[in-house]
Design a protein around this motif. Structure first.
Motif, PDB file in Angstrom:
ATOM      1  N   ALA A 101      55.630  58.611 -18.728  1.00 48.30           N
ATOM      2  CA  ALA A 101      54.839  57.391 -18.576  1.00 48.30           C
ATOM      3  C   ALA A 101      55.682  56.252 -18.027  1.00 48.30           C
ATOM      4  O   ALA A 101      55.215  55.484 -17.169  1.00 48.30           O
ATOM      5  CB  ALA A 101      54.234  57.002 -19.923  1.00 48.30           C
ATOM      6  N   ILE A 102      56.920  56.122 -18.496  1.00 47.29           N
ATOM      7  CA  ILE A 102      57.798  55.059 -18.004  1.00 47.29           C
ATOM      8  C   ILE A 102      58.113  55.262 -16.531  1.00 47.29           C
ATOM      9  O   ILE A 102      58.085  54.314 -15.723  1.00 47.29           O
ATOM     10  CB  ILE A 102      59.092  55.018 -18.839  1.00 47.29           C
ATOM     11  N   ALA A 103      58.404  56.513 -16.142  1.00 50.72           N
ATOM     12  CA  ALA A 103      58.707  56.795 -14.735  1.00 50.72           C
ATOM     13  C   ALA A 103      57.504  56.491 -13.851  1.00 50.72           C
ATOM     14  O   ALA A 103      57.650  55.925 -12.755  1.00 50.72           O
ATOM     15  CB  ALA A 103      59.121  58.259 -14.594  1.00 50.72           C
ATOM     16  N   ASP A 152      54.614  52.793 -10.054  1.00 50.95           N
ATOM     17  CA  ASP A 152      53.446  51.954  -9.753  1.00 50.95           C
ATOM     18  C   ASP A 152      53.852  50.498  -9.552  1.00 50.95           C
ATOM     19  O   ASP A 152      53.254  49.786  -8.728  1.00 50.95           O
ATOM     20  CB  ASP A 152      52.436  52.038 -10.894  1.00 50.95           C
ATOM     21  N   ALA A 153      54.865  50.044 -10.306  1.00 48.85           N
ATOM     22  CA  ALA A 153      55.288  48.648 -10.196  1.00 48.85           C
ATOM     23  C   ALA A 153      55.849  48.338  -8.815  1.00 48.85           C
ATOM     24  O   ALA A 153      55.705  47.219  -8.308  1.00 48.85           O
ATOM     25  CB  ALA A 153      56.328  48.340 -11.275  1.00 48.85           C
ATOM     26  N   LYS A 154      56.498  49.336  -8.215  1.00 51.42           N
ATOM     27  CA  LYS A 154      57.067  49.111  -6.885  1.00 51.42           C
ATOM     28  C   LYS A 154      55.978  48.935  -5.840  1.00 51.42           C
ATOM     29  O   LYS A 154      56.193  48.288  -4.809  1.00 51.42           O
ATOM     30  CB  LYS A 154      57.967  50.285  -6.501  1.00 51.42           C
TER      31      LYS A 154
END
Length: 242
Positions: free
Chosen positions: A52-54, A59-61
């Motif tokens: 989930a963190i990866a 997605d943030a990028k």
């Protein structure tokens, strides 16, 4: 709750399960047979959090920059309450609760618990050893329901912790079916030696002979053992019988 908080909690909770399972502390809560399930569950939780963190980082990028409000400021008012969920997880890492002991036995007595058995069964022959080492549960069951008196005049060795009630001193052990939540006590009254120096919850190994007929309905099927030897021992890694 923000996704970042969820992921951190998932990692910590999975890590706590792995710590309990790999250090042997889980034996204070559940049966040994459940260790593989705890390990698998902990690994899955950690892997899910990492995935989930990866995914969130990727997605943030690609995400667009959040537009400021009319005052030129972003509003990020993350609730602090979800972080309170960290407290029980941190307690697992920082605090090592002891196994259940004399206090649990005392509460069972207050509920008028007795060492009853709903049915009788055939008992296997005892070994011919001069001193018979027995689990507490087997000893208590045999003294109450073995009409043959196979334990009479036989020396037995039992292991448990010390419980005091009024002027009586008992050797006790807790039995679990699944986990510590369903623990039920079995106990033996000790006589024939000086027990003043024994502290409550002290683990001991005792040798002695059962008083014939002492495990009866009048005593709630708690047998009496005439003790001839007491040895102080450390608490076993698995404090429960099953």
């Amino acid at each position: 709750m923000r996704r970042e908080t969820q992921n951190i909690l998932l990692i910590l909770l999975g890590g706590a399960l792995l710590k309990l399972a790999l250090t042997g502390t889980y034996l204070r809560y559940v049966k040994p047979a459940l260790q593989p399930f705890l390990i698998v569950t902990g690994v899955i939780m950690v892997l899910l959090a990492v995935i989930a963190i990866a995914r969130d980082m990727a997605d943030a990028k690609r995400a667009e920059v959040v537009e400021p409000d009319e005052h030129g400021h972003d509003h990020h008012h993350a609730s602090r309450s979800p972080w309170m969920l960290l407290l029980p997880v941190l307690a697992v890492f920082l605090i090592s609760p002891p196994a259940l002991g004399a206090d649990t036995v005392g509460r069972a007595d207050n509920r008028n618990a007795s060492q009853k058995s709903s049915q009788r069964s055939a008992f296997a022959p005892l070994p011919s050893d001069q001193v018979i080492t027995m689990p507490m549960s087997d000893f208590v069951t045999r003294t109450a329901w073995d009409d043959s008196g196979s334990l009479n005049n036989r020396k037995v060795k039992l292991t448990g912790f010390v419980v005091r009630k009024d002027d009586a001193v008992y050797l006790a052990r807790l039995i679990i079916s699944c986990c510590a939540a369903d623990a039920s006590p079995v106990k033996v009254r000790m006589e024939g030696a000086q027990f003043d120096a024994l502290a409550i919850d002290q683990w001991v190994e005792i040798t002695g002979q059962v008083v014939p007929g002492s495990a009866s309905k009048a005593t709630s099927y708690v047998p009496t053992l005439t003790v001839t030897d007491v040895q102080l021992i450390a608490a076993p890694p698995d404090p429960y019988e099953s």
